[in-house]
Design a protein around this motif. Structure first.
Motif, PDB file in Angstrom:
ATOM      1  N   ASN A  21       0.841  -1.190   0.000  1.00 15.10           N
ATOM      2  CA  ASN A  21       0.000   0.000   0.000  1.00 15.10           C
ATOM      3  C   ASN A  21       0.875   1.239   0.000  1.00 15.10           C
ATOM      4  O   ASN A  21       2.085   1.167   0.143  1.00 15.10           O
ATOM      5  N   HIS A  22       0.230   2.354  -0.166  1.00 16.09           N
ATOM      6  CA  HIS A  22       0.895   3.657  -0.095  1.00 16.09           C
ATOM      7  C   HIS A  22       0.286   4.464   1.035  1.00 16.09           C
ATOM      8  O   HIS A  22       0.183   5.680   0.967  1.00 16.09           O
ATOM      9  N   SER A  23      -0.126   3.784   2.090  1.00 15.10           N
ATOM     10  CA  SER A  23      -0.848   4.432   3.170  1.00 15.10           C
ATOM     11  C   SER A  23       0.038   4.549   4.404  1.00 15.10           C
ATOM     12  O   SER A  23       1.255   4.452   4.332  1.00 15.10           O
ATOM     13  N   ASN A  24      -0.599   4.705   5.559  1.00 14.60           N
ATOM     14  CA  ASN A  24       0.139   4.911   6.807  1.00 14.60           C
ATOM     15  C   ASN A  24       0.481   3.581   7.483  1.00 14.60           C
ATOM     16  O   ASN A  24       0.099   2.502   7.031  1.00 14.60           O
ATOM     17  N   ALA A  25       1.180   3.657   8.607  1.00 17.39           N
ATOM     18  CA  ALA A  25       1.640   2.461   9.322  1.00 17.39           C
ATOM     19  C   ALA A  25       0.477   1.649   9.879  1.00 17.39           C
ATOM     20  O   ALA A  25       0.530   0.417   9.883  1.00 17.39           O
ATOM     21  N   ALA A  26      -0.582   2.307  10.322  1.00 14.48           N
ATOM     22  CA  ALA A  26      -1.723   1.576  10.870  1.00 14.48           C
ATOM     23  C   ALA A  26      -2.345   0.670   9.809  1.00 14.48           C
ATOM     24  O   ALA A  26      -2.701  -0.473  10.087  1.00 14.48           O
ATOM     25  N   TYR A  27      -2.462   1.156   8.593  1.00 16.32           N
ATOM     26  CA  TYR A  27      -2.997   0.340   7.500  1.00 16.32           C
ATOM     27  C   TYR A  27      -2.043  -0.810   7.189  1.00 16.32           C
ATOM     28  O   TYR A  27      -2.478  -1.936   6.927  1.00 16.32           O
ATOM     29  N   SER A  28      -0.747  -0.545   7.236  1.00 15.05           N
ATOM     30  CA  SER A  28       0.251  -1.595   6.982  1.00 15.05           C
ATOM     31  C   SER A  28       0.173  -2.694   8.029  1.00 15.05           C
ATOM     32  O   SER A  28       0.332  -3.873   7.705  1.00 15.05           O
ATOM     33  N   HIS A  29      -0.073  -2.326   9.289  1.00 11.71           N
ATOM     34  CA  HIS A  29      -0.190  -3.336  10.336  1.00 11.71           C
ATOM     35  C   HIS A  29      -1.375  -4.257  10.067  1.00 11.71           C
ATOM     36  O   HIS A  29      -1.279  -5.478  10.263  1.00 11.71           O
TER      37      HIS A  29
END
Length: 173
Positions: A134-142
């Protein structure tokens, strides 16, 4: 002189060698002006976004598989690394979607690929792979990491009720 007359003169002169450059320049100006007024329709924007998302997904999967292949080839230099789509492998065991016939497991999580580490005379080591990005934030990556873990853990490789050896790709270790 109107635009039509200028266009007509440019077209007529385009056949002559001395005026060919001027006529080509006029043609380029005409088309560049037309392009400034063109815009994508709402449907065109949706289609462009769809293709952009597909390309991004395919590039992400390709990068993940190339990285997995490289890491596993480095860690297991004495073995041959083969990557197989999980759908091909899993079709032999159960139905993959609700439209396909066969035994259903009602479990939506599956890995996308399997890696086989093969060495003559030794048992193969099979590992499931899930590719996310993704190209999103750390919360989305988690959340994606947790989902990928669920996809990988959905398949048990080896004898029943025996823990499997799992590999974690750390290129610097």
């Amino acid at each position: 002189m109107g635009r039509t007359a200028c266009l007509g003169r440019a077209i007529a002169l385009s056949r002559r060698e001395a005026a060919r450059g001027l006529a080509e320049h006029w043609g380029a100006l005409k088309y560049s002006q037309a392009l400034t007024f063109m815009k994508l329709s709402a449907e065109g924007k949706v289609t462009a976004d769809y293709y952009k998302a597909n390309q991004s997904s395919e590039l992400g999967v390709g990068f993940a598989l190339a990285l997995a292949h490289w890491v596993l080839a480095q860690r297991h230099s004495d073995r041959v690394v083969s990557i197989v789509p999980a759908d091909t492998t899993l079709r032999a065991g159960w139905a993959l979607t609700s439209r396909e016939k066969g035994r259903r497991n009602n479990y939506r999580y599956r890995p996308q690929f399997f890696v086989e580490l093969w060495k003559p005379g030794a048992p193969s080591l099979a590992l499931p792979i899930a590719c996310k990005g993704n190209h999103s934030n750390a919360a989305y990556s988690h959340g994606q990491l947790a989902s990928a873990s669920a996809h990988v853990e959905a398949v048990h490789i080896g004898p029943w009720n025996e823990p499997i050896r799992s590999e974690v790709a750390y290129p610097n270790r």
